[in-house]
Write a protein that holds these residues in place. Structure first.
Motif, PDB file in Angstrom:
ATOM      1  N   THR A 153       0.934  -1.300   0.087  1.00 27.19           N
ATOM      2  CA  THR A 153       0.001   0.072  -0.137  1.00 27.19           C
ATOM      3  C   THR A 153       1.048   1.227   0.024  1.00 27.19           C
ATOM      4  OG1 THR A 153      -1.788  -1.152   1.123  1.00 27.19           O
ATOM      5  CG2 THR A 153      -1.826   1.278   1.136  1.00 27.19           C
ATOM      6  N   LEU A 169      -7.668  -0.353  -6.647  1.00 31.28           N
ATOM      7  CA  LEU A 169      -6.871   0.610  -6.204  1.00 31.28           C
ATOM      8  C   LEU A 169      -6.889   1.982  -7.090  1.00 31.28           C
ATOM      9  CD1 LEU A 169      -4.143  -1.602  -5.103  1.00 31.28           C
ATOM     10  CD2 LEU A 169      -5.699  -0.496  -3.641  1.00 31.28           C
ATOM     11  N   VAL A 209      -9.508   3.466  -4.704  1.00 28.79           N
ATOM     12  CA  VAL A 209      -8.606   3.749  -3.499  1.00 28.79           C
ATOM     13  C   VAL A 209      -7.804   4.944  -3.593  1.00 28.79           C
ATOM     14  CG1 VAL A 209      -6.838   2.857  -1.648  1.00 28.79           C
ATOM     15  CG2 VAL A 209      -8.918   1.514  -2.597  1.00 28.79           C
ATOM     16  N   GLN A 252      -8.761   0.360   2.712  1.00 30.66           N
ATOM     17  CA  GLN A 252      -9.327   0.096   1.561  1.00 30.66           C
ATOM     18  C   GLN A 252      -8.335  -0.945   1.020  1.00 30.66           C
ATOM     19  OE1 GLN A 252     -10.182   3.803  -0.023  1.00 30.66           O
ATOM     20  NE2 GLN A 252     -12.116   3.883   0.668  1.00 30.66           N
ATOM     21  N   SER A 253      -7.272  -0.681   0.985  1.00 32.13           N
ATOM     22  CA  SER A 253      -6.175  -1.574   0.404  1.00 32.13           C
ATOM     23  C   SER A 253      -6.283  -3.001   0.955  1.00 32.13           C
ATOM     24  CB  SER A 253      -4.904  -1.245   0.174  1.00 32.13           C
ATOM     25  OG  SER A 253      -3.961  -1.949  -0.326  1.00 32.13           O
ATOM     26  N   GLU A 276      -6.666   4.834   2.936  1.00 30.10           N
ATOM     27  CA  GLU A 276      -6.159   3.974   1.920  1.00 30.10           C
ATOM     28  C   GLU A 276      -5.543   2.499   2.551  1.00 30.10           C
ATOM     29  OE1 GLU A 276      -4.671   7.781  -0.508  1.00 30.10           O
ATOM     30  OE2 GLU A 276      -3.764   7.266   1.251  1.00 30.10           O
TER      31      GLU A 276
END
Length: 167
Positions: free
Chosen positions: A67, A138, A142, A88-89, A85
């Motif tokens: 990430t 992503l 993201v 979410q990753s 982030e």
């Protein structure tokens, strides 16, 4: 000491956002590199801890590392990933893990004793498809806010030129 008659205004530009192909290549190289290192780390760590624990620890660490790498390099942010982030990753990594696990489970349901080569082909195929899906999530979701933030700054930086002030 600078003369007040000649001062130059400094302009700092935001890092350029890579196009989809460049971002995908970075995603593959960085994510794949971490994946290879993770594949080596799990058995080493499993010598000192149960395999499931070793795999879980390496998965968490590799997801955090990926990430950060994707935030800084893959998607052109040039800055660290935030909590949003990272979460979410992690969610997209969990979904990819589920896809690969389900693919191998379905293989074992369809074939009671698949060979090692067949298992690897199914796993790597599912992993590749999950990786493409993860890249899309992503890039589009993201890290999309980074591109939107960078857009106006890049346009402003391009419109602003160094100015020589004179009295």
């Amino acid at each position: 000491m600078k003369s007040p008659l000649a001062q130059q205004q400094a302009v700092t530009a935001a890092p350029a956002t890579p196009g989809p192909l460049a971002a995908f290549l970075r995603f593959v190289v960085l994510g794949g590199g971490v994946g290879v290192l993770s594949g080596l780390a799990v058995p080493l760590l499993a010598m000192a801890a149960p395999w499931a624990l070793a795999n879980a620890v390496v998965t968490v660490v590799s997801t955090l590392l990926c990430t950060e790498l994707h935030a800084r390099f893959t998607f052109g942010g040039g800055r660290r990933a935030g909590w949003r982030e990272h979460w979410q990753s992690a969610g997209s990594a969990t979904a990819a893990y589920a896809v690969t696990s389900i693919a191998v489970l379905v293989l074992h349901l369809a074939q009671s004793s698949p060979g090692l080569l067949t298992q690897q082909l199914v796993y790597l195929g599912a992993s590749g498809l999950a990786g493409v899906g993860r890249f899309a999530v992503l890039r589009v979701y993201v890290f999309a806010a980074r591109r939107e933030e960078a857009g106006p700054r890049q346009a402003q930086a391009a419109a602003t030129t160094p100015v020589l002030l004179a009295a």
